[in-house]
Design a protein around this motif. Structure first.
Motif, PDB file in Angstrom:
ATOM      1  N   TYR A  94      11.512 -11.100  14.504  1.00 48.05           N
ATOM      2  CA  TYR A  94      12.602 -10.740  15.407  1.00 48.05           C
ATOM      3  C   TYR A  94      13.371  -9.510  14.927  1.00 48.05           C
ATOM      4  CZ  TYR A  94      12.007 -15.099  17.976  1.00 48.05           C
ATOM      5  OH  TYR A  94      11.498 -16.117  18.746  1.00 48.05           O
ATOM      6  N   GLY A  95      13.266  -9.206  13.640  1.00 44.23           N
ATOM      7  CA  GLY A  95      13.958  -8.049  13.084  1.00 44.23           C
ATOM      8  C   GLY A  95      13.375  -7.686  11.740  1.00 44.23           C
ATOM      9  N   ALA A  96      13.648  -6.464  11.310  1.00 42.53           N
ATOM     10  CA  ALA A  96      13.136  -5.994  10.018  1.00 42.53           C
ATOM     11  C   ALA A  96      14.166  -5.087   9.359  1.00 42.53           C
ATOM     12  CB  ALA A  96      11.820  -5.239  10.200  1.00 42.53           C
ATOM     13  N   THR A  97      14.183  -5.119   8.034  1.00 41.32           N
ATOM     14  CA  THR A  97      15.052  -4.243   7.251  1.00 41.32           C
ATOM     15  C   THR A  97      14.236  -3.590   6.142  1.00 41.32           C
ATOM     16  OG1 THR A  97      15.694  -6.091   5.800  1.00 41.32           O
ATOM     17  CG2 THR A  97      17.165  -5.582   7.646  1.00 41.32           C
ATOM     18  N   MET A  98      14.783  -2.496   5.631  1.00 45.10           N
ATOM     19  CA  MET A  98      14.198  -1.826   4.469  1.00 45.10           C
ATOM     20  C   MET A  98      15.321  -1.071   3.764  1.00 45.10           C
ATOM     21  SD  MET A  98      11.283   1.185   4.219  1.00 45.10           S
ATOM     22  CE  MET A  98      10.060   0.278   5.139  1.00 45.10           C
ATOM     23  N   ALA A  99      15.546  -1.385   2.496  1.00 46.24           N
ATOM     24  CA  ALA A  99      16.604  -0.726   1.730  1.00 46.24           C
ATOM     25  C   ALA A  99      15.986   0.151   0.648  1.00 46.24           C
ATOM     26  CB  ALA A  99      17.542  -1.752   1.095  1.00 46.24           C
ATOM     27  N   PHE A 100      16.233   1.437   0.746  1.00 44.13           N
ATOM     28  CA  PHE A 100      15.808   2.418  -0.262  1.00 44.13           C
ATOM     29  C   PHE A 100      14.300   2.374  -0.514  1.00 44.13           C
ATOM     30  CE2 PHE A 100      20.147   0.920  -1.590  1.00 44.13           C
ATOM     31  CZ  PHE A 100      20.815   1.971  -0.998  1.00 44.13           C
ATOM     32  N   GLY A 101      13.544   2.162   0.559  1.00 43.32           N
ATOM     33  CA  GLY A 101      12.100   2.079   0.404  1.00 43.32           C
ATOM     34  C   GLY A 101      11.323   3.094   1.208  1.00 43.32           C
ATOM     35  N   LEU A 102      11.899   3.606   2.289  1.00 46.22           N
ATOM     36  CA  LEU A 102      11.136   4.489   3.168  1.00 46.22           C
ATOM     37  C   LEU A 102      10.666   5.738   2.442  1.00 46.22           C
ATOM     38  CD1 LEU A 102      10.100   4.825   6.080  1.00 46.22           C
ATOM     39  CD2 LEU A 102      12.201   6.075   6.600  1.00 46.22           C
ATOM     40  N   ARG A 103      11.541   6.313   1.621  1.00 46.01           N
ATOM     41  CA  ARG A 103      11.159   7.558   0.931  1.00 46.01           C
ATOM     42  C   ARG A 103      10.131   7.305  -0.169  1.00 46.01           C
ATOM     43  NH1 ARG A 103      15.185   5.661  -1.985  1.00 46.01           N
ATOM     44  NH2 ARG A 103      15.155   6.123  -4.226  1.00 46.01           N
TER      45      ARG A 103
END
Length: 232
Positions: free
Chosen positions: A116-125
């Motif tokens: 239903y939702g997703a998060t990402m902290a300091f990971g995309l880069r």
């Protein structure tokens, strides 16, 4: 090149695991907790299961559950990070809602339309192919599902920007090196932030992946940005 960066990031994070959260707290002057709270709040109205990518020691995963108890799958490439997070949080009343998974954010081991939702902290880069990661997130979200990304960015204020650059390239390698014994991991941090595209580019990536209702919210004088988007 993609595999080389993937292996480098995995090796560096495995070496700084035990002091990773401490360095984040000291390095951000305690602001990292408020950044996670604001990010988690973006998904407060969403039921589980949720997916927390590049979860590390699962600090954001626990914040998602604290704000609203529901199942959160915490995925990270580095098993040491997940194991340490399990050790740290095993007595938490929110721990039963956690589902740690060791996996690659660019090749998610989940069926389409799962979360239903997703998060990402300091990971995309840290992803070798960030656009591939965004496409994967879009795939596993249910229609109407929301993505919230917390990522470092470069301050644009002409007075603050030089101070931040000194902090990033001098202070953080010193602090991180002193606490973890691996200053190179924090020199990489500085390089990865300054080489990462501007917020408008990240929003364009999200739009290209199919997300709509796009928004970029700058926090702490532009040190971090929260990106949000919805799968139509």
């Amino acid at each position: 090149m993609a595999m080389k960066k993937r292996d480098f990031v995995k090796e560096k994070f495995s070496r700084v695991t035990r002091r990773y959260d401490l360095v984040n707290t000291l390095g951000s002057l305690g602001r990292d907790a408020s950044w996670r709270k604001k990010t988690a709040a973006e998904l407060r109205e969403y039921a589980g299961p949720l997916l927390d990518l590049c979860a590390g020691t699962m600090a954001l995963s626990l914040e998602l559950i604290r704000q609203r108890p529901r199942t959160v799958v915490a995925l990270d490439l580095t098993p040491e990070m997940l194991f340490y997070g399990i050790f740290r949080h095993r007595q938490s009343p929110y721990f039963p809602f956690l589902r740690p998974v060791c996996g690659d954010a660019e090749d998610l081991p989940f069926p389409a339309h799962t979360f239903y939702g997703a998060t990402m902290a300091f990971g995309l880069r840290n992803l070798s192919r960030p656009k591939k990661g965004l496409h994967e997130i879009y795939r596993v979200l249910k229609p109407g599902g929301k993505l919230a990304i917390l990522e470092f960015s470069r301050p644009k204020n002409p007075l603050f920007a030089p101070l931040y650059r000194f902090y990033l390239f001098r202070y953080m390698p010193f602090l991180g090196g002193w606490l973890t014994g691996d200053p190179e991991a924090y020199r990489y941090l500085a390089r990865s932030i300054y080489e990462f595209p501007a917020p408008e580019v990240v929003l364009a990536w999200m739009e290209e992946s199919g997300f709509s209702s796009l928004r970029a919210q700058s926090l702490t004088l532009g040190v971090v940005t929260i990106y949000t988007g919805v799968k139509p």
